[in-house]
Design an enzyme around this catalytic site. Structure first.
Site, mmCIF file in Angstrom:
data_model
loop_
_atom_site.group_PDB
_atom_site.id
_atom_site.type_symbol
_atom_site.label_atom_id
_atom_site.label_comp_id
_atom_site.label_asym_id
_atom_site.label_seq_id
_atom_site.Cartn_x
_atom_site.Cartn_y
_atom_site.Cartn_z
ATOM 1 N N PRO A 2 0.831 -1.207 0.000
ATOM 2 C CA PRO A 2 0.000 0.000 0.000
ATOM 3 C C PRO A 2 0.866 1.259 0.000
ATOM 4 C CG PRO A 2 -0.790 -1.582 1.618
ATOM 5 C CD PRO A 2 0.523 -2.099 1.117
ATOM 6 N N GLU A 3 0.450 2.246 -0.781
ATOM 7 C CA GLU A 3 1.204 3.498 -0.849
ATOM 8 C C GLU A 3 0.570 4.545 0.058
ATOM 9 O OE1 GLU A 3 2.782 4.456 -4.683
ATOM 10 O OE2 GLU A 3 2.567 2.416 -5.393
ATOM 11 N N LYS A 52 4.138 5.599 4.681
ATOM 12 C CA LYS A 52 3.519 4.278 4.764
ATOM 13 C C LYS A 52 3.348 3.805 6.211
ATOM 14 C CE LYS A 52 5.479 2.992 0.286
ATOM 15 N NZ LYS A 52 6.244 1.992 -0.497
ATOM 16 N N ARG A 125 13.444 9.531 10.507
ATOM 17 C CA ARG A 125 14.106 8.735 9.466
ATOM 18 C C ARG A 125 13.450 8.906 8.099
ATOM 19 N NH1 ARG A 125 13.701 4.413 13.451
ATOM 20 N NH2 ARG A 125 12.124 3.378 12.146
ATOM 21 N N ASN A 167 5.711 1.785 -5.760
ATOM 22 C CA ASN A 167 6.043 1.378 -7.113
ATOM 23 C C ASN A 167 5.149 2.017 -8.175
ATOM 24 O OD1 ASN A 167 7.893 -0.087 -8.603
ATOM 25 N ND2 ASN A 167 6.562 -1.869 -8.794
ATOM 26 N N ARG A 259 11.922 -4.190 -6.969
ATOM 27 C CA ARG A 259 10.557 -4.093 -7.492
ATOM 28 C C ARG A 259 10.608 -3.908 -9.007
ATOM 29 N NH1 ARG A 259 6.888 -2.512 -3.671
ATOM 30 N NH2 ARG A 259 5.373 -3.311 -5.168
#
Length: 270
Positions: A2-3, A52, A125, A167, A259
């Site tokens: 999931p984005e 995410k 981060r 992706n 990916r």
């Protein structure tokens, strides 16, 4: 995986369903028993997302979830079904209308309880998230990209550079701006990046609204009126071997940072 737009929607849905009321938290599978016991019966203050990552705040503690490749939430109203299989975590509570609500989490890469300083360390981060108002200028992301010789297609997948892009958005945003995914980051100019960032904000906000990723313009679709069908939603993503919607060249694919990368060799010439 999931984005960012999916996590943003999840945060909003969980906020509406559970915030401001006590939540019964359990771990039928048993892998989250200690965390569930710590949160069980406490009032949920708010749910937020960044990139995410999903954060459900219970007082001074926060439930941190990263769905990874296989994590999913399911939700419903009334009495939840009997727990089955690898059910990592279940929430139950009184909904805003007084009827019961529930949500189940399965397969997440991360499901843990963090303190406020630990949440800050996770956020530190991450690069800027196009869906977060305070980070929408994208300047930090471009500074990191412009300082790197790494291919921009790889940099866009690095969550320390840009949070929430996966992706699909990687492939589609590079195509929309005719940028080769193999171009070194330091060769992406500030004006080029500013246009890409602004477009990404628009596309991801549309993803939140629609609940799906649609990146094609109406004039480039088979059906130019009405909502985009599945076959018309993307320019290059998962269209290997099909003709480019703009020039007719076959869409290519290869692995990049683990990916499948999709691009048009003509429109996005190196």
């Amino acid at each position: 995986m999931p984005e960012g737009h999916t996590l943003f929607r999840l945060a909003r849905e969980q906020q509406e369903a559970f915030a401001g009321r006590p939540v019964h938290v359990t771990s039928p599978q048993g892998r989250f028993t200690a965390g569930a016991e710590l949160l069980d019966g406490r009032c949920l203050d708010r749910v937020t997302s960044y990139g995410k990552h999903l954060f459900a705040h219970f007082g001074g503690d926060a439930l941190h979830v990263h769905l990874g490749l296989y994590g999913t939430y399911t939700a419903g109203t009334g009495t939840p079904p009997p727990p089955r299989g690898a059910l990592r975590m279940r929430w139950e509570g009184p909904g805003p209308d007084g009827h019961g609500v529930w949500t189940d989490l399965r397969g997440a890469t991360v499901c843990e309880v963090l303190t406020a300083p630990e949440v800050d360390r996770v956020l530190d981060r991450l690069g800027p998230d196009p869906l977060r108002a305070r980070s929408r200028d994208g300047a930090l992301a471009h500074r990191r990209i412009a300082a790197s010789r790494t291919a921009v297609g790889a940099l866009l997948m690095d969550q320390s550079v840009l949070a929430g892009v996966g992706n699909v958005y990687r492939a589609e945003i590079l195509f929309r701006h005719r940028i080769s995914p193999f171009r070194p980051g330091r060769e992406v100019g500030p004006e080029e990046w500013a246009a890409l960032w602004a477009d990404l904000v628009v596309l991801m906000r549309a993803g939140v609204r629609l609940g799906r990723i649609v990146t094609t313009r109406p004039e480039d679709r088979t059906r130019r009126r009405g909502p985009a069908g599945r076959e018309d939603a993307h320019y290059v993503y998962r269209r290997t071997g099909l003709p480019c919607r703009i020039c007719g060249t076959e869409v290519a694919t290869r692995d990049m940072v683990g990916r499948n990368l999709y691009w048009c060799p003509a429109c996005q010439a190196a």
